[in-house]
Design a protein around this motif. Structure first.
Motif, mmCIF file in Angstrom:
data_model
loop_
_atom_site.group_PDB
_atom_site.id
_atom_site.type_symbol
_atom_site.label_atom_id
_atom_site.label_comp_id
_atom_site.label_asym_id
_atom_site.label_seq_id
_atom_site.Cartn_x
_atom_site.Cartn_y
_atom_site.Cartn_z
ATOM 1 N N ALA A 32 0.836 -1.209 0.000
ATOM 2 C CA ALA A 32 0.000 0.000 0.000
ATOM 3 C C ALA A 32 0.869 1.256 0.000
ATOM 4 O O ALA A 32 0.589 2.216 -0.735
ATOM 5 C CB ALA A 32 -0.927 -0.016 1.214
ATOM 6 N N LEU A 33 1.921 1.271 0.802
ATOM 7 C CA LEU A 33 2.812 2.431 0.849
ATOM 8 C C LEU A 33 3.516 2.652 -0.483
ATOM 9 O O LEU A 33 3.653 3.788 -0.955
ATOM 10 C CB LEU A 33 3.847 2.244 1.964
ATOM 11 N N GLY A 38 4.773 5.868 -3.083
ATOM 12 C CA GLY A 38 5.846 5.708 -4.053
ATOM 13 C C GLY A 38 7.211 5.934 -3.421
ATOM 14 O O GLY A 38 7.346 6.057 -2.199
ATOM 15 N N PHE A 39 8.233 6.012 -4.261
ATOM 16 C CA PHE A 39 9.601 6.204 -3.788
ATOM 17 C C PHE A 39 10.089 7.606 -4.117
ATOM 18 O O PHE A 39 9.650 8.221 -5.103
ATOM 19 C CB PHE A 39 10.546 5.183 -4.434
ATOM 20 N N LEU A 193 7.766 4.663 3.175
ATOM 21 C CA LEU A 193 7.223 5.345 4.356
ATOM 22 C C LEU A 193 8.080 6.539 4.747
ATOM 23 O O LEU A 193 7.562 7.636 5.018
ATOM 24 C CB LEU A 193 7.134 4.364 5.531
ATOM 25 N N THR A 194 9.390 6.355 4.781
ATOM 26 C CA THR A 194 10.291 7.423 5.237
ATOM 27 C C THR A 194 10.654 8.407 4.133
ATOM 28 O O THR A 194 11.175 9.481 4.425
ATOM 29 C CB THR A 194 11.578 6.803 5.798
ATOM 30 N N GLN A 195 10.413 8.006 2.869
ATOM 31 C CA GLN A 195 10.748 8.851 1.721
ATOM 32 C C GLN A 195 12.237 9.179 1.650
ATOM 33 O O GLN A 195 12.635 10.259 1.177
ATOM 34 C CB GLN A 195 9.914 10.133 1.712
ATOM 35 N N ARG A 196 13.077 8.251 2.108
ATOM 36 C CA ARG A 196 14.512 8.398 1.893
ATOM 37 C C ARG A 196 14.797 8.266 0.397
ATOM 38 O O ARG A 196 14.084 7.574 -0.334
ATOM 39 C CB ARG A 196 15.297 7.333 2.664
#
Length: 323
Positions: A32-33, A38-39, A193-196
């Motif tokens: 889902a994330l 997305g990334f 989730l963290t969008q690193r």
């Protein structure tokens, strides 16, 4: 070296309903994330301009970023490179800069327009700023890298499944495939989730996570096969529990020291390897937990038994070939 009693008999399989439920929930949440958030792809995947800037005196990356934003340059990524006097600025060209692929605009021209704006903004604040290198990555190249990276991960997982099918038995291959997909998806879900930033070093470390994780599982699978063949009356659940307990020290020690190495790489290796180190740290934790709490419950659910792992005699083989 043992940190846990190899003869202990902690009932890991007794927790299988909870562990499988948690693993399934993490996979669903990760998918889902990935689909929703997305990334945060790096320049290699989305295209853009990278400019290496050198200063004669130390400079703070936050000051450089603020200078670029004040000059109207959107979302600049500023990283320190090799100390406090050199930074890399990554920026996607805006429509008013012109992009490679548009009529009459080449990649070099797009890179020059953006790099000129970057250097004009930085020199207005710090005249000692000088450009040492610039590069441009087109969006089509980035799209190809993304698809090639996906194919590479799938190829590695399927190849490992085939190897385990030959070395052990098809149930082991299926269990390995499911847990590898779990490990990769959960690792990628944490990045979503963290969008690193997701760049080529992160992609390389995802492949390393696959290799590291399967190595843990092969150790447990080897012990399962050994105990199945040497035990006479033990149930499959007893054999799987004993296998996990007897390899637990090796699993934890390997994970601990690999994690320490990755932590040192993150702390002292510089920004260029941060993504690689973080991804492997996440993968080590996820892969270790799946080796203990996910792989063996899946084997038990698939119905692995002693007969599946016993060497077959020539008589058995001939019986199998009869119509």
């Amino acid at each position: 070296m043992e940190i846990f009693n190899p003869n202990a008999n902690f009932n890991f399989l007794g927790l299988r309903r909870y562990s499988i439920a948690v693993a399934a929930l993490l996979v669903v949440a990760s998918i889902a994330l990935i689909l929703v958030r997305g990334f945060n792809y790096g320049q290699e995947f989305v295209g853009g301009v990278a400019v290496d800037v050198a200063y004669s005196a130390p400079v703070d990356t936050n000051d450089v970023r603020k200078t670029l934003i004040d000059a109207g340059l959107d979302n600049p990524l500023v990283q320190s490179v090799g100390g406090t006097r050199q930074v890399t600025v990554r920026l996607q060209p805006r429509d008013d800069h012109g992009l490679a692929g548009q009529t009459g605009v080449t990649g070099d021209e797009a890179a020059s327009k953006v790099s000129d704006d970057i250097m004009a903004a930085l020199k207005a604040k710090r005249p000692d700023a000088t450009m040492s290198k610039k590069s441009f990555v087109g969006p089509q190249v980035g799209e190809e890298l993304r698809s090639d990276g996906l194919y590479a991960v799938v190829f590695v997982i399927v190849g490992i499944m085939g190897y385990l099918w030959v070395r052990f038995e098809r149930r082991f291959a299926v269990a390995a495939l499911v847990t590898e997909i779990h490990d990769v998806l959960v690792t990628l879900g944490i990045f979503a989730l963290t969008q690193r930033e997701f760049d080529l070093t992160v992609l390389a470390s995802v492949l390393a996570v696959v290799g590291y994780s399967i190595n843990d599982k092969v150790v447990v699978f080897d012990r399962i096969r050994e105990l199945f063949r040497s035990s006479r009356n033990a149930t499959p659940e007893d054999v799987l529990n004993r296998s996990i307990n007897s390899t637990l020290s090796r699993t934890i020690i390997t994970s601990l020291f690999t994690g320490i190495t990755m932590a040192a790489l993150f702390l002292y290796g510089g920004p260029a390897v941060h993504g690689f180190a973080v991804t492997l740290l996440i993968g080590i934790v996820v892969g270790t937990l799946s080796s203990i709490f996910v792989a063996s419950p899946i084997l038990l659910w698939l119905g692995v038994s002693k007969q599946d792992l016993m060497p077959k005699s020539s008589d058995d083989a001939s019986l199998e070939r009869r119509p």
